[in-house]
Design a protein around this motif. Structure first.
Motif: not given
Length: 300
Positions: A1-8, A76-85
């Motif tokens: 996870m990037t620093d920006r995403a981790l901060e969020m 949206l990040m979770d959905a994208a990762e789930s879709a790819v996986a």
């Protein structure tokens, strides 16, 4: 996870849990690390997101707006990762494929239109060459290879098999002495394929077991179709795979020699650089080719 995403993620967890201490456990961080990420986020944005008192935390107006948008982004990040996986992402992008020249023309070329109709977001970049390419070094996503079945270095899926057939034209056989055993090949001109691993040594399994013979080639060529054309013209004896010769054998343009002596059987594979994180476009093509080659005409 990037620093920006981790901060969020840290910020939203603090808001959800109501304190830095309560957020530390699900984030697997210390309280100090949680506070550090929130402070870094506020410093980067240049606004205060949380009002801190000794008794409670509360969102500022800017914090409320940022929290709602951050939650949407993380979702949206979770959905994208789930879709790819799960493989739900539609296969897309340029797919670079290497395949043998003759097999690519005879048996792969008729398949591409249907594959592209089923996967309109894939763009095929096909290279036909009998040379064994380095998939990683040369930037190929996958290759179709024809090799010995016991070759354990291949990473991929077996699509079919093909047997090497010893053949000649009726016109050639009418002008030359008959062959009784593979040893008789030493007295005949043969049409050699340059990429044979054993070069001029041709190997067979017959009634007496394993036999091999050193052949004499009058022609050597790196293309199987050229070898085949010379043989049909009566230019010598040929050893080539059944996927290339089966129609010539059916029509009588070529005749199988010494059928009691079988040459090697080769596997036809879809190969790729790594089993890990196989792209959807490659997975789609492998599955399609596996379906297409369930029953092959040259095995009849």
């Amino acid at each position: 996870m990037t620093d920006r995403a981790l901060e969020m993620q840290v910020f939203c967890t603090v808001v959800d849990k109501g304190s830095f201490i309560a957020a530390a456990e699900p984030l697997d961080m210390s309280k100090a690390a949680v506070s550090r990420h929130v402070n870094a986020l506020e410093a980067r944005l240049g606004v205060r997101l949380l009002q801190r008192t000794t008794r409670r935390l509360s969102l500022t107006e800017a914090g409320r707006g940022f929290y709602q948008q951050a939650r949407e982004v993380l979702g949206l990040m979770d959905a994208a990762e789930s879709a790819v996986a799960s493989g739900a992402v539609e296969p897309s992008g340029v797919l670079r494929l290497s395949a043998p020249l003759s097999f690519g023309i005879q048996h792969l070329a008729p398949l591409w239109a249907d594959f592209l109709r089923a996967h309109p977001r894939i763009e095929l970049d096909i290279s036909l060459n009998d040379r064994v390419v380095d998939l990683v070094e040369e930037g190929f996503d996958m290759a179709v290879r024809i090799a010995r079945l016991q070759d354990s270095s291949l990473i991929g899926r077996r699509l079919a098999s093909t047997r090497m057939r010893l053949c000649a034209a009726p016109s050639y056989l009418a002008r030359h002495p008959p062959l009784a055993t593979p040893a008789d090949l030493a007295a005949h001109p043969v049409i050699a394929y340059s990429h044979f691993a054993t070069r001029n040594e041709w190997r067979f399994t017959g009634p007496e077991g394993e036999v091999s013979v050193q052949t004499h080639s009058t022609v050597r060529c790196n293309n199987g179709d050229t070898c085949r054309a010379i043989a049909i013209g009566g230019g010598g004896i040929l050893l080539q795979p059944s996927f290339m010769l089966y129609q010539d054998l059916r029509h009588g343009d070529l005749v199988e020699i010494l059928p009691a002596y079988r040459s090697v059987e080769l596997g036809i594979y879809a190969v790729y650089p790594s089993r890990k994180h196989l792209p959807p476009k490659v997975r789609a093509l492998i599955g399609y080719l596996a379906e297409c080659f369930v029953d092959v005409a040259w095995d009849d």
